[in-house]
Design a protein around this motif. Sequence first.
Motif, PDB file in Angstrom:
ATOM      1  N   GLU A 141       6.556 -16.846   6.117  1.00  0.00           N
ATOM      2  CA  GLU A 141       5.731 -17.132   4.951  1.00  0.00           C
ATOM      3  C   GLU A 141       5.784 -15.970   3.968  1.00  0.00           C
ATOM      4  N   PRO A 142       5.692 -16.219   2.653  1.00  0.00           N
ATOM      5  CA  PRO A 142       5.766 -15.154   1.653  1.00  0.00           C
ATOM      6  C   PRO A 142       4.651 -14.137   1.823  1.00  0.00           C
ATOM      7  N   PHE A 143       4.957 -12.891   1.496  1.00  0.00           N
ATOM      8  CA  PHE A 143       3.957 -11.823   1.562  1.00  0.00           C
ATOM      9  C   PHE A 143       3.110 -11.885   0.286  1.00  0.00           C
ATOM     10  N   ASN A 144       1.773 -11.841   0.436  1.00  0.00           N
ATOM     11  CA  ASN A 144       0.891 -11.903  -0.724  1.00  0.00           C
ATOM     12  C   ASN A 144       0.012 -10.660  -0.887  1.00  0.00           C
ATOM     13  N   GLY A 145       0.287  -9.639  -0.062  1.00  0.00           N
ATOM     14  CA  GLY A 145      -0.492  -8.432  -0.158  1.00  0.00           C
ATOM     15  C   GLY A 145      -1.665  -8.371   0.800  1.00  0.00           C
ATOM     16  N   HIS A 146      -1.948  -9.503   1.459  1.00  0.00           N
ATOM     17  CA  HIS A 146      -3.107  -9.569   2.352  1.00  0.00           C
ATOM     18  C   HIS A 146      -2.726 -10.020   3.756  1.00  0.00           C
ATOM     19  N   ASN A 147      -1.654 -10.830   3.891  1.00  0.00           N
ATOM     20  CA  ASN A 147      -1.324 -11.385   5.209  1.00  0.00           C
ATOM     21  C   ASN A 147      -0.556 -10.417   6.084  1.00  0.00           C
TER      22      ASN A 147
ATOM     23  N   SER B  32       3.044 -10.903  12.167  1.00  0.00           N
ATOM     24  CA  SER B  32       2.437 -10.876  10.837  1.00  0.00           C
ATOM     25  C   SER B  32       3.094  -9.805   9.972  1.00  0.00           C
ATOM     26  N   TRP B  33       2.910  -9.937   8.661  1.00  0.00           N
ATOM     27  CA  TRP B  33       3.430  -8.926   7.741  1.00  0.00           C
ATOM     28  C   TRP B  33       2.833  -7.563   8.041  1.00  0.00           C
TER      29      TRP B  33
ATOM     30  N   THR C 128       0.866  -1.173   0.000  1.00  0.00           N
ATOM     31  CA  THR C 128       0.000   0.000   0.000  1.00  0.00           C
ATOM     32  C   THR C 128       0.906   1.226   0.000  1.00  0.00           C
ATOM     33  N   PRO C 129       0.392   2.415  -0.335  1.00  0.00           N
ATOM     34  CA  PRO C 129       1.237   3.619  -0.274  1.00  0.00           C
ATOM     35  C   PRO C 129       1.873   3.819   1.103  1.00  0.00           C
ATOM     36  N   GLU C 130       1.151   3.468   2.161  1.00  0.00           N
ATOM     37  CA  GLU C 130       1.693   3.610   3.508  1.00  0.00           C
ATOM     38  C   GLU C 130       2.830   2.624   3.740  1.00  0.00           C
ATOM     39  N   GLN C 131       2.666   1.386   3.305  1.00  0.00           N
ATOM     40  CA  GLN C 131       3.715   0.384   3.470  1.00  0.00           C
ATOM     41  C   GLN C 131       4.946   0.719   2.644  1.00  0.00           C
TER      42      GLN C 131
END
Length: 202
Positions: free
Chosen positions: A196-202, A150-151, A124-127
């Motif tokens: 675990e890999p980051f998928n944009g949701h976790n 968590s991510w 996200t823009p914030e991340q």
Amino acid sequence: MYRHFFKRLLDFCIALTAVIVLSPLLLVITVWLHFANKGAGAFFTQDRPGLHGRIFRVIKYKTMTDERDADGRLLPDEKRLTKVGRLVRSLSIDELPQLLNVLRGDMALIGPRPLLPQYLPLYTPEQMRRHEVRPGITGWAQCHGRNAISWREKFSYDVWYVDHVSLWLDLKIVWLTILSVVRRTGISHEGSATMEPFNGHN
């Protein structure tokens, strides 16, 4: 002033001193891992995004073999992670070669950990703000669980650090990192040998 000048100067001086002082230990670990990894080598390099998302080559100690299954696919991380590699990782020794990245200016001693380039479109823009500072060997998120959080939590800690960079905070992170290494906490994510890999949701 600290963030834009003294932090980089301090990083360089400390990293140079550490490389010189630790060189005998680094040599022993390099040889040890070379044999433990069954010919896979002692070092691992990979592209990572740094300051402003610029790609650089991060260097770490290799803690896994390159063993594959009958179809030629790499075995799961937990099966390739050697006993030596597990020890090196639990003590965060695998991060020490990144002192060379600090000397080159790719990284800082303290900052958000450099992640994989394929994650960039998922932020996200914030991340994405985590790239407003140089990535670090350790950081605020590593003091709060390393791979065990968590991510979403990790990125929240990273952005908080970006907004609060100071000498006092960096010294606090160094102390908390030492405690984390001594206690060997947060080394693995639940159900995985690493994260675990980051998928944009976790």
